[in-house]
Design a protein around this motif. Structure first.
Motif, PDB file in Angstrom:
ATOM      1  N   PRO A   1       9.992   3.094  -4.557  1.00  0.00           N
ATOM      2  CA  PRO A   1       9.603   4.309  -5.287  1.00  0.00           C
ATOM      3  C   PRO A   1      10.700   4.824  -6.216  1.00  0.00           C
ATOM      4  O   PRO A   1      10.414   5.427  -7.250  1.00  0.00           O
ATOM      5  N   VAL A   2      11.964   4.609  -5.836  1.00  0.00           N
ATOM      6  CA  VAL A   2      13.086   5.016  -6.684  1.00  0.00           C
ATOM      7  C   VAL A   2      14.119   3.885  -6.715  1.00  0.00           C
ATOM      8  O   VAL A   2      14.177   3.054  -5.805  1.00  0.00           O
ATOM      9  N   CYS A   3      14.938   3.888  -7.754  1.00  0.00           N
ATOM     10  CA  CYS A   3      15.991   2.869  -7.883  1.00  0.00           C
ATOM     11  C   CYS A   3      17.099   3.135  -6.873  1.00  0.00           C
ATOM     12  O   CYS A   3      17.591   4.266  -6.754  1.00  0.00           O
ATOM     13  N   VAL A   4      17.477   2.084  -6.158  1.00  0.00           N
ATOM     14  CA  VAL A   4      18.600   2.198  -5.229  1.00  0.00           C
ATOM     15  C   VAL A   4      19.756   1.280  -5.632  1.00  0.00           C
ATOM     16  O   VAL A   4      20.839   1.391  -5.072  1.00  0.00           O
TER      17      VAL A   4
ATOM     18  N   ALA B   1      20.240  -6.703 -20.575  1.00  0.00           N
ATOM     19  CA  ALA B   1      19.385  -5.608 -21.032  1.00  0.00           C
ATOM     20  C   ALA B   1      18.436  -5.112 -19.945  1.00  0.00           C
ATOM     21  O   ALA B   1      17.722  -4.136 -20.146  1.00  0.00           O
ATOM     22  N   LYS B   2      18.449  -5.756 -18.799  1.00  0.00           N
ATOM     23  CA  LYS B   2      17.420  -5.511 -17.785  1.00  0.00           C
ATOM     24  C   LYS B   2      17.579  -4.200 -17.048  1.00  0.00           C
ATOM     25  O   LYS B   2      16.601  -3.487 -16.785  1.00  0.00           O
ATOM     26  N   GLY B   3      18.770  -3.867 -16.629  1.00  0.00           N
ATOM     27  CA  GLY B   3      18.951  -2.656 -15.840  1.00  0.00           C
ATOM     28  C   GLY B   3      18.519  -2.861 -14.408  1.00  0.00           C
ATOM     29  O   GLY B   3      18.881  -3.856 -13.767  1.00  0.00           O
ATOM     30  N   CYS B   4      17.735  -1.925 -13.885  1.00  0.00           N
ATOM     31  CA  CYS B   4      17.346  -1.914 -12.475  1.00  0.00           C
ATOM     32  C   CYS B   4      16.738  -3.230 -12.019  1.00  0.00           C
ATOM     33  O   CYS B   4      15.865  -3.795 -12.680  1.00  0.00           O
ATOM     34  N   THR B   5      17.226  -3.721 -10.867  1.00  0.00           N
ATOM     35  CA  THR B   5      16.711  -4.970 -10.294  1.00  0.00           C
ATOM     36  C   THR B   5      16.002  -4.733  -8.960  1.00  0.00           C
ATOM     37  O   THR B   5      15.754  -5.670  -8.217  1.00  0.00           O
TER      38      THR B   5
END
Length: 315
Positions: free
Chosen positions: A268-271, A258-262
């Motif tokens: 500053p932004v998800c990579v 359920a976490k998503g972005c790590t």
């Protein structure tokens, strides 16, 4: 045996699964078919796949699920093969899955299976009677270090060193043959204060040996991963646990999915591009109410956790 057993958290499981008459569902721990009966009778054009590693459960289900066998598929296998099983059945996606972990009531009720420390029987404890490893093998051939480790890790037994030592000493004279013989060895290794506790002195050790014999904890990660992989968007996965070891594994697997972005929080932004695969339906586990606890003592330690598969187009 007459069908009188009421499965744990039955109403809560059925509600959590959001069963649709045309849906496809999996009961990964068939047991006495209590949950499966409730799922199957809610289907019309849908399908229910029932999995159990115990052939006795598969055989008994022919009668217990007889009115609904036109929509039921029985599979004798371990639930850690859920991905392979669905592939073999040509089922790409499922609308709901249920797993009721641990030893089943029929296995406990049948004293000859060797699960109980209350009845004398050969040391067995195999959920799958065709599996090669038995409790006799663990107790009589595993080293002191291995016994101590499983008693401590799988049984959370604080007297693991003393119990392992007592078992190793006893088997030097003659093999430990039966459940009551093992239970007495465990009791004799424990201090008087521990023997005054409410639970049976052999409970934790028997749990540990059973888990080792059946590889129960090792089977959870592939089962959880495979189940989440094969859920359709909006599909539900419900898992009932009965002790803290398996509950921690399920909780962490659900949280990770359920976490998503790590990415580090300072980015500053998800990579990484990782998206949540599920959403947590239950932030805290569902437990049995007072009425069920009065009727079924096995429900006392039961915890139900539920997740729902995310639609990738909605993320």
């Amino acid at each position: 045996m007459e069908f009188t057993h009421k499965p744990v958290l039955l109403a809560e499981c059925i509600e959590a699964l959001h069963i649709r008459p045309e849906g496809i569902y999996v009961d990964g721990t068939l047991g006495r078919a209590g949950h499966s009966r409730e799922i199957a009778q809610r289907l019309t054009t849908g399908r229910l796949v029932c999995i159990d590693r115990d052939q006795a459960a598969i055989d008994a289900a022919q009668e217990r699920l007889a009115p609904w066998m036109d929509r039921v598929t029985l599979v004798h296998s371990n639930f850690d093969r859920v991905s392979e099983i669905l592939a073999e059945l040509d089922i790409p996606g499922v609308d709901g899955m249920l797993f009721d972990l641990g030893v089943s009531s029929p296995q406990l009720d049948d004293a000859s299976r060797g699960f109980s420390y209350m009845h004398d029987a050969p040391l067995d404890m195999r959920m799958d009677a065709t599996a090669p490893l038995t409790a006799y093998d663990v107790v009589n051939t595993w080293s002191y270090e291995e016994l101590r480790r499983i008693l401590f890790e799988y049984g959370e037994e604080r007297y693991a060193p003393a119990i392992a030592k007592k078992i190793v000493q006893a088997r030097e004279t003659a093999p430990v043959q039966t459940t009551l013989e093992l239970a007495e060895l465990i009791r004799s290794a424990m201090p008087a204060a521990a023997l005054r506790e409410k639970q049976h002195p052999a409970k934790r050790s028997f749990q540990a040996i059973r888990i080792a014999v059946n590889g129960e904890l090792d089977a959870l990660p592939p089962m959880l991963s495979g189940a989440i992989d094969h859920l359709n968007p909006g599909g539900r996965l419900a898992v009932i646990t009965f002790h803290s070891l398996e509950d921690r594994i399920v909780k962490r697997a659900f949280q990770n999915a359920a976490k998503g972005c790590t990415c580090p929080p300072e980015f500053p932004v998800c990579v990484c591009g990782k998206k949540p695969r599920v959403r947590l339906v239950t932030r805290k586990p569902i437990v049995s109410g007072a009425a069920e606890l009065e009727e079924n003592s096995r429900a006392r330690s039961a915890k139900l956790r539920v997740v729902e598969k995310c639609d990738p187009f909605d993320i």
